[in-house]
Design a protein around this motif. Structure first.
Motif, PDB file in Angstrom:
ATOM      1  N   TRP A 267       1.633  10.671  -6.917  1.00 47.42           N
ATOM      2  CA  TRP A 267       1.979  11.324  -8.173  1.00 47.42           C
ATOM      3  C   TRP A 267       2.095  10.226  -9.224  1.00 47.42           C
ATOM      4  CZ3 TRP A 267       2.793  16.426  -9.597  1.00 47.42           C
ATOM      5  CH2 TRP A 267       2.776  17.372  -8.564  1.00 47.42           C
ATOM      6  N   ILE A 268       1.280  10.291 -10.257  1.00 50.50           N
ATOM      7  CA  ILE A 268       1.330   9.312 -11.341  1.00 50.50           C
ATOM      8  C   ILE A 268       1.362  10.060 -12.670  1.00 50.50           C
ATOM      9  CG2 ILE A 268       0.185   7.350 -12.458  1.00 50.50           C
ATOM     10  CD1 ILE A 268      -1.186   6.760  -9.787  1.00 50.50           C
ATOM     11  N   ASP A 269       2.477   9.962 -13.378  1.00 52.82           N
ATOM     12  CA  ASP A 269       2.649  10.639 -14.678  1.00 52.82           C
ATOM     13  C   ASP A 269       2.332  12.132 -14.589  1.00 52.82           C
ATOM     14  OD1 ASP A 269       3.338   8.178 -15.757  1.00 52.82           O
ATOM     15  OD2 ASP A 269       1.281   7.740 -16.399  1.00 52.82           O
ATOM     16  N   GLY A 270       2.732  12.759 -13.485  1.00 48.96           N
ATOM     17  CA  GLY A 270       2.553  14.199 -13.331  1.00 48.96           C
ATOM     18  C   GLY A 270       1.210  14.622 -12.768  1.00 48.96           C
ATOM     19  N   ILE A 271       0.318  13.673 -12.536  1.00 50.83           N
ATOM     20  CA  ILE A 271      -1.006  13.987 -11.982  1.00 50.83           C
ATOM     21  C   ILE A 271      -1.025  13.584 -10.511  1.00 50.83           C
ATOM     22  CG2 ILE A 271      -3.479  13.490 -12.103  1.00 50.83           C
ATOM     23  CD1 ILE A 271      -3.039  12.915 -15.104  1.00 50.83           C
ATOM     24  N   VAL A 272      -1.436  14.524  -9.654  1.00 52.80           N
ATOM     25  CA  VAL A 272      -1.416  14.265  -8.216  1.00 52.80           C
ATOM     26  C   VAL A 272      -2.830  14.017  -7.704  1.00 52.80           C
ATOM     27  CG1 VAL A 272      -1.532  16.744  -7.660  1.00 52.80           C
ATOM     28  CG2 VAL A 272      -0.623  15.118  -5.982  1.00 52.80           C
ATOM     29  N   THR A 273      -2.985  13.000  -6.860  1.00 52.67           N
ATOM     30  CA  THR A 273      -4.245  12.745  -6.159  1.00 52.67           C
ATOM     31  C   THR A 273      -3.941  12.641  -4.677  1.00 52.67           C
ATOM     32  OG1 THR A 273      -4.035  10.342  -6.414  1.00 52.67           O
ATOM     33  CG2 THR A 273      -5.289  11.525  -8.099  1.00 52.67           C
ATOM     34  N   LYS A 274      -4.826  13.210  -3.853  1.00 51.85           N
ATOM     35  CA  LYS A 274      -4.608  13.217  -2.407  1.00 51.85           C
ATOM     36  C   LYS A 274      -5.857  12.742  -1.694  1.00 51.85           C
ATOM     37  CE  LYS A 274      -2.507  16.078   1.191  1.00 51.85           C
ATOM     38  NZ  LYS A 274      -1.802  17.354   1.462  1.00 51.85           N
ATOM     39  N   GLU A 275      -5.681  11.761  -0.830  1.00 50.04           N
ATOM     40  CA  GLU A 275      -6.801  11.154  -0.107  1.00 50.04           C
ATOM     41  C   GLU A 275      -6.647  11.432   1.386  1.00 50.04           C
ATOM     42  OE1 GLU A 275      -8.203   6.603   1.136  1.00 50.04           O
ATOM     43  OE2 GLU A 275      -6.782   6.894  -0.511  1.00 50.04           O
ATOM     44  N   LYS A 276      -7.692  11.950   2.015  1.00 47.04           N
ATOM     45  CA  LYS A 276      -7.665  12.095   3.468  1.00 47.04           C
ATOM     46  C   LYS A 276      -7.938  10.733   4.098  1.00 47.04           C
ATOM     47  CE  LYS A 276      -9.049  16.958   3.823  1.00 47.04           C
ATOM     48  NZ  LYS A 276     -10.024  17.924   4.411  1.00 47.04           N
ATOM     49  N   ILE A 277      -7.194  10.403   5.146  1.00 43.75           N
ATOM     50  CA  ILE A 277      -7.305   9.067   5.730  1.00 43.75           C
ATOM     51  C   ILE A 277      -7.397   9.130   7.253  1.00 43.75           C
ATOM     52  CG2 ILE A 277      -6.025   8.011   3.824  1.00 43.75           C
ATOM     53  CD1 ILE A 277      -3.590   7.884   5.703  1.00 43.75           C
ATOM     54  N   ASP A 278      -7.821   8.005   7.850  1.00 45.76           N
ATOM     55  CA  ASP A 278      -7.812   7.864   9.307  1.00 45.76           C
ATOM     56  C   ASP A 278      -6.735   6.845   9.693  1.00 45.76           C
ATOM     57  OD1 ASP A 278      -8.858   5.379   8.639  1.00 45.76           O
ATOM     58  OD2 ASP A 278     -10.892   5.854   9.308  1.00 45.76           O
ATOM     59  N   ASN A 279      -6.642   6.530  10.972  1.00 43.24           N
ATOM     60  CA  ASN A 279      -5.574   5.663  11.454  1.00 43.24           C
ATOM     61  C   ASN A 279      -5.660   4.247  10.886  1.00 43.24           C
ATOM     62  OD1 ASN A 279      -3.238   5.271  13.224  1.00 43.24           O
ATOM     63  ND2 ASN A 279      -4.587   3.889  14.360  1.00 43.24           N
ATOM     64  N   ALA A 280      -6.888   3.734  10.757  1.00 49.80           N
ATOM     65  CA  ALA A 280      -7.053   2.384  10.213  1.00 49.80           C
ATOM     66  C   ALA A 280      -6.590   2.324   8.760  1.00 49.80           C
ATOM     67  CB  ALA A 280      -8.515   1.953  10.319  1.00 49.80           C
ATOM     68  N   ARG A 281      -6.949   3.347   7.981  1.00 45.55           N
ATOM     69  CA  ARG A 281      -6.532   3.415   6.581  1.00 45.55           C
ATOM     70  C   ARG A 281      -5.019   3.605   6.478  1.00 45.55           C
ATOM     71  NH1 ARG A 281      -7.028   1.849   1.471  1.00 45.55           N
ATOM     72  NH2 ARG A 281      -7.014   3.530  -0.080  1.00 45.55           N
ATOM     73  N   PHE A 282      -4.444   4.372   7.413  1.00 43.82           N
ATOM     74  CA  PHE A 282      -2.989   4.572   7.442  1.00 43.82           C
ATOM     75  C   PHE A 282      -2.276   3.226   7.558  1.00 43.82           C
ATOM     76  CE2 PHE A 282       0.845   4.966  10.114  1.00 43.82           C
ATOM     77  CZ  PHE A 282       1.614   5.807   9.321  1.00 43.82           C
ATOM     78  N   LYS A 283      -2.704   2.408   8.491  1.00 42.66           N
ATOM     79  CA  LYS A 283      -2.061   1.103   8.699  1.00 42.66           C
ATOM     80  C   LYS A 283      -2.237   0.199   7.485  1.00 42.66           C
ATOM     81  CE  LYS A 283      -2.429   1.145  13.746  1.00 42.66           C
ATOM     82  NZ  LYS A 283      -3.059   0.523  14.934  1.00 42.66           N
ATOM     83  N   GLU A 284      -3.413   0.289   6.860  1.00 42.60           N
ATOM     84  CA  GLU A 284      -3.698  -0.516   5.668  1.00 42.60           C
ATOM     85  C   GLU A 284      -2.787  -0.114   4.504  1.00 42.60           C
ATOM     86  OE1 GLU A 284      -7.300  -0.527   2.414  1.00 42.60           O
ATOM     87  OE2 GLU A 284      -7.854  -0.434   4.530  1.00 42.60           O
ATOM     88  N   LEU A 285      -2.640   1.186   4.279  1.00 41.88           N
ATOM     89  CA  LEU A 285      -1.797   1.693   3.169  1.00 41.88           C
ATOM     90  C   LEU A 285      -0.313   1.454   3.452  1.00 41.88           C
ATOM     91  CD1 LEU A 285      -3.716   5.023   2.522  1.00 41.88           C
ATOM     92  CD2 LEU A 285      -3.524   3.123   0.923  1.00 41.88           C
ATOM     93  N   LEU A 286       0.060   1.542   4.726  1.00 43.64           N
ATOM     94  CA  LEU A 286       1.445   1.310   5.123  1.00 43.64           C
ATOM     95  C   LEU A 286       1.877  -0.103   4.716  1.00 43.64           C
ATOM     96  CD1 LEU A 286       3.667   2.876   6.656  1.00 43.64           C
ATOM     97  CD2 LEU A 286       2.847   1.789   8.752  1.00 43.64           C
ATOM     98  N   LYS A 287       1.014  -1.051   4.969  1.00 48.53           N
ATOM     99  CA  LYS A 287       1.326  -2.447   4.619  1.00 48.53           C
ATOM    100  C   LYS A 287       1.231  -2.671   3.122  1.00 48.53           C
ATOM    101  CE  LYS A 287       0.197  -7.206   5.849  1.00 48.53           C
ATOM    102  NZ  LYS A 287      -0.658  -8.100   6.681  1.00 48.53           N
ATOM    103  N   GLN A 288       0.187  -2.117   2.500  1.00 51.52           N
ATOM    104  CA  GLN A 288      -0.059  -2.360   1.062  1.00 51.52           C
ATOM    105  C   GLN A 288       1.025  -1.773   0.164  1.00 51.52           C
ATOM    106  OE1 GLN A 288      -3.861  -0.828  -0.240  1.00 51.52           O
ATOM    107  NE2 GLN A 288      -3.350  -1.028  -2.416  1.00 51.52           N
ATOM    108  N   HIS A 289       1.445  -0.547   0.422  1.00 55.53           N
ATOM    109  CA  HIS A 289       2.358   0.151  -0.483  1.00 55.53           C
ATOM    110  C   HIS A 289       3.817   0.198  -0.032  1.00 55.53           C
ATOM    111  CE1 HIS A 289      -0.706   1.541  -3.289  1.00 55.53           C
ATOM    112  NE2 HIS A 289      -1.467   1.871  -2.239  1.00 55.53           N
ATOM    113  N   PHE A 290       4.032  -0.031   1.268  1.00 50.46           N
ATOM    114  CA  PHE A 290       5.399   0.111   1.795  1.00 50.46           C
ATOM    115  C   PHE A 290       5.895  -1.143   2.502  1.00 50.46           C
ATOM    116  CE2 PHE A 290       3.383   4.282   1.602  1.00 50.46           C
ATOM    117  CZ  PHE A 290       4.306   4.994   0.847  1.00 50.46           C
ATOM    118  N   GLY A 291       5.035  -2.143   2.636  1.00 47.64           N
ATOM    119  CA  GLY A 291       5.438  -3.402   3.235  1.00 47.64           C
ATOM    120  C   GLY A 291       5.823  -3.303   4.688  1.00 47.64           C
ATOM    121  N   VAL A 292       5.309  -2.265   5.375  1.00 50.23           N
ATOM    122  CA  VAL A 292       5.653  -2.052   6.783  1.00 50.23           C
ATOM    123  C   VAL A 292       4.486  -2.464   7.659  1.00 50.23           C
ATOM    124  CG1 VAL A 292       6.300  -0.341   8.513  1.00 50.23           C
ATOM    125  CG2 VAL A 292       7.221  -0.182   6.196  1.00 50.23           C
TER     126      VAL A 292
END
Length: 258
Positions: free
Chosen positions: A233-258
């Motif tokens: 959610w950015i300034d009231g606009i929502v975007t949704k991306e379908k992902i796989d397990n590899a992308r999940f791990k990548e986003l987990l580290k990039q945006h949440f530091g986990v």
């Protein structure tokens, strides 16, 4: 300054020597919401530990993970106590607006009540994307933050004596119930929340034992990641991306530091 206080300040970006008056809690709550994610990864991975002050420090402040309400609000409660606030924990029941019923899991939500100048306020750092980001007085007064409008309504029921109501920014046009809570049964021993953790981990109706979920607020909205989608959610606009397990791990580290 003790370990918890110093580590918490470091995690959210507050100087060690900076005093925290009541008026500064808005800033502290915003920094906490943007720094420490709401997540259920330990539940999904079956790696839970007993709820103790020491284990919470290790999980959230040393290993820099997030947690669910009973973890996030417990660690924030300890931080408030260390900084001189008159604070207790309280249990509540989440309201499911889609079916207009309280969850059958019972009082599995944990929140915080603080008293300042003879007035009681609700503080919550563990309600996912629904955080008030400010202390909410139990008087019924509406407070407005970067995340929307929030108020507390007196309502005696089997679930407690008050309800938190909200209108989330860019999402809600009408008031909706977040949860009921009981102000008459204050809690200071977090070991009581081991029962909550067991219910969340094992109950078939638990929303948090089905798939990984991690979310946090940002300056302009929020980020939510599951094993198959990434929602922004950015300034009231929502975007949704379908992902796989590899992308999940990548986003987990990039945006949440986990």
């Amino acid at each position: 300054m003790n370990e918890l206080n110093a580590l918490f300040r470091k995690r959210i970006g507050i100087p060690e020597n900076e005093s925290i008056p009541f008026e500064a809690l808005d800033n502290v709550l915003e920094k906490t919401a943007k720094s420490i994610p709401f997540e259920n990864l330990c539940i999904i991975e079956n790696k839970t530990n007993d709820i103790t002050k020491e284990n919470l420090i290790n999980k959230i402040l040393v290993k820099k993970e997030g947690g669910l309400c009973y973890e996030l609000n417990s660690i924030f409660y300890f931080f408030l106590i260390e900084n001189g606030f008159n604070s207790v924990l309280a249990r509540g029941v989440i309201y499911e607006n889609a079916i207009q019923e309280f969850l059958i899991l019972g009082r599995t939500h944990v929140t915080i009540l603080i008293t300042h100048q003879k007035q009681t306020y609700l503080i919550d750092t563990g309600f996912g994307g629904n955080l008030p980001l400010k202390p909410v007085p139990l008087t019924g007064e509406t407070i407005t933050s970067n995340n929307g409008d929030f108020r507390i309504r007196k309502l005696e029921s089997e679930h407690g004596d008050y309800v938190l109501e909200m209108k989330l920014k860019h999402k809600d046009t009408d008031w909706k119930i977040g949860y009921a809570f009981d102000s008459k049964k204050p809690i200071i021993d977090v070991s009581e929340f081991n029962d909550i953790q067991t219910i969340i981990a094992e109950h078939q109706e638990s929303p948090f034992n089905k798939k990984p979920l991690i979310t946090r607020l940002t300056t302009r909205g929020s980020l939510t990641l599951t094993n198959n989608s990434f929602t922004q959610w950015i300034d009231g606009i929502v975007t949704k991306e379908k992902i796989d397990n590899a992308r999940f791990k990548e986003l987990l580290k990039q945006h949440f530091g986990v």
